[in-house]
Design an enzyme around this catalytic site. Structure first.
Site, mmCIF file in Angstrom:
data_model
loop_
_atom_site.group_PDB
_atom_site.id
_atom_site.type_symbol
_atom_site.label_atom_id
_atom_site.label_comp_id
_atom_site.label_asym_id
_atom_site.label_seq_id
_atom_site.Cartn_x
_atom_site.Cartn_y
_atom_site.Cartn_z
ATOM 1 N N HIS A 1 -26.079 22.636 1.346
ATOM 2 C CA HIS A 1 -25.953 21.560 0.117
ATOM 3 C C HIS A 1 -24.665 21.181 -0.227
ATOM 4 O O HIS A 1 -24.377 20.619 0.795
ATOM 5 C CB HIS A 1 -25.276 22.697 -1.477
ATOM 6 N N ASP B 1 -21.241 22.217 0.050
ATOM 7 C CA ASP B 1 -20.747 22.424 0.876
ATOM 8 C C ASP B 1 -20.610 21.434 2.707
ATOM 9 O O ASP B 1 -19.463 22.124 2.630
ATOM 10 C CB ASP B 1 -22.427 23.412 2.652
HETATM 11 C C1 XLS Z 1 -29.531 32.081 -4.389
HETATM 12 C C2 XLS Z 1 -30.274 31.410 -3.233
HETATM 13 C C3 XLS Z 1 -29.961 29.813 -3.009
HETATM 14 C C4 XLS Z 1 -30.866 28.821 -2.329
HETATM 15 C C5 XLS Z 1 -30.186 27.242 -2.040
HETATM 16 O O1 XLS Z 1 -29.842 33.230 -4.495
HETATM 17 O O2 XLS Z 1 -30.688 32.119 -2.217
HETATM 18 O O3 XLS Z 1 -28.551 30.047 -1.736
HETATM 19 O O4 XLS Z 1 -31.555 29.232 -1.215
HETATM 20 O O5 XLS Z 1 -29.552 27.351 -2.876
#
Ligand code: XLS
Ligand code: NI
Ligand code: NI
Length: 439
Positions: A102, A105
């Site tokens: 993200h 991140d």
């Molecule tokens: C949350 C999601 C998230 C996505 C990315 O439950 O799995 O981690 O994969 O935003």
């Protein structure tokens, strides 16, 4: 390069009989299985958020993991740079070809949108350098549209158009960065795109907003010449009570309604499938049927806990049934297997991150071997096809008979349909046999 994982060397394949806990027993990257190497079939990715941006907090307590670069008293950009070095050290030593992030991140949020963009751009350039140096590639990028309090009522589905504008800007910036880094795909997870109560929510309006948002994303993809897939990650609930992207079927209906069915595919997460009351394999088959299969978030839940646990996958059987559908569908194109999975809060040794990923990769590699053996053997598909054999001569039905025609023909016949066994248990035994034997 850091030596955060100082006592770890490159993780190597040693084979099923190895007792070395820091070696692969099944994932042999160059081994050809079902026509491609394991590396090409599985396309593993490490997720930046769980592995490097999370310190093991839960709703009852503070972080437990040893992640000094997450110390909030440190200069945020200096800490982000150290974190990135550690991340690339980890992914290269593990030997996974990809990572996923993200925007938030890899770079800290600034005090304005412009400052957040500057922080992010600086870190993206550093990431490009790390990618060149290590050969690690980006499977997908995504924008975090859920952590900051501004997103409390969602992003694209927010009642406030200023929030829609903000989210659109953030996604455009993150798509440009993903493109700059040669990302193979771009993911949109619903985050807070859903609602908690209809008392304050106009569902029709919010869905139209979401349709508009995704159309803007697709237009932008073409405008910048990004060739990867745009992926939506379905999830039935959490954090909101009703997420709009409930499961593959709901996403497919949504895409068709808003004219996006040829532009957007799905990133299927194992634990999200479980939460939606589906098998992982069901979601994959549903996606291939609809022509929208894209990528996988490989993780697992727990049979008795109804939330997104994000455990590393350990069940060869569950993953085999998923891999079977992936191989039947033709495998990945630009998608891959992202470990959207986190350490348990008590797994506090630095090396636990290696054990977790080695186990996950071996589980998926073994599932691939078993699924390939099942398809190669052919008995399962023969049995399945046999069940439908009658349709080869059902020319009346396929050739335009009316309901009345079928009625009249049945009336003039004394033929009773003959029942045949579905043989489920025998087929389960067949799968078990291949799990035992595939090497
Ligand atoms: C949350 C999601 C998230 C996505 C990315 O439950 O799995 O981690 O994969 O935003
Ligand atoms: Ni999830
Ligand atoms: Ni996910």
């Amino acid at each position: 390069m850091t030596d955060f994982f100082a006592d770890i060397d490159q993780i190597e394949f040693e084979g099923p009989d190895s007792d070395n806990p820091l070696a692969f027993r099944w994932y042999d990257s160059d081994r050809v299985v079902a026509g491609k190497t394991m590396a090409e079939q599985l396309r593993f990715a490490v997720s930046y958020w769980h592995s490097f941006s999370s310190e093991g907090i839960d709703i009852f307590g503070a972080g437990t993991l040893d992640r000094p670069f997450l110390d909030p008293t440190r200069d945020p950009m200096a800490a982000a740079k150290e974190k990135m070095e550690v991340a690339f050290e980890f992914v290269s030593k593990l030997g996974a070809p990809f990572y996923c992030f993200h925007d938030r991140d890899i770079a800290p949020e600034g005090s304005t949108f412009a400052e957040s963009c500057r922080n992010f751009d600086e870190m993206v350039e550093l990431a490009a350098g790390h990618q060149d140096r290590t050969g690690v590639r980006l499977l997908w990028g995504t924008a975090n549209l859920f952590s900051h309090p501004r997103f409390q009522a969602g992003a694209a589905t927010n009642p406030d158009p200023d929030l829609f504008r903000y989210a659109a800007a953030q996604v455009a910036h993150c798509m440009n960065a993903t493109h700059r880094l040669g990302g193979a795909n771009y993911v949109l997870w619903g985050g807070r795109e859903g609602y908690d109560t209809l008392l304050n929510t106009d569902m029709k309006r919010e869905l139209d907003q979401l349709g508009r948002f995704f159309n803007l994303v697709v237009e932008h993809k073409h405008a910048i010449g990004f060739e990867g897939l745009i992926l939506i990650e379905p999830k039935p609930f959490e954090p909101t009570k009703h997420q709009y992207d409930y499961d593959v079927a709901a996403v497919h209906a949504f895409l068709q309604k808003y004219g996006l069915e040829n532009e957007v595919k799905v990133n299927i997460e194992v634990n999200h499938a479980t939460l939606a009351g589906h098998d992982f394999a069901h979601e994959i088959a549903a996606a291939f049927n609809a022509g929208i299969f894209g990528s996988i978030d490989a993780n697992a839940g727990d049979d008795r806990l109804g939330w997104d646990l994000d455990r590393f996958p350990v069940s060869v059987e569950q993953m085999t049934l998923g891999m079977l559908e992936i191989l039947r569908g033709g495998g990945f194109t630009t998608g891959g297997m992202n470990f959207d999975a986190k350490l348990r809060r008590q797994s506090t040794d630095r090396n636990d991150l290696f054990h977790a990923h080695i186990g996950g990769m071996d589980t998926m590699a073994r599932a691939l071997l078993v699924a390939a053996a099942i398809l190669d053997d052919g008995e399962l598909d023969t049995r399945r096809n046999d069940r439908y054999a009658g349709w080869e001569t059902a020319n009346d039905i396929t050739g335009g008979a009316t309901l009345q025609d079928l009625h009249d023909a049945q009336l003039g016949s004394d033929k009773e349909p003959v029942r045949t066994s579905g043989r489920q248990e025998a087929l389960e035994n067949l799968v078990a046999k291949h799990i035992e034997r595939a090497r």
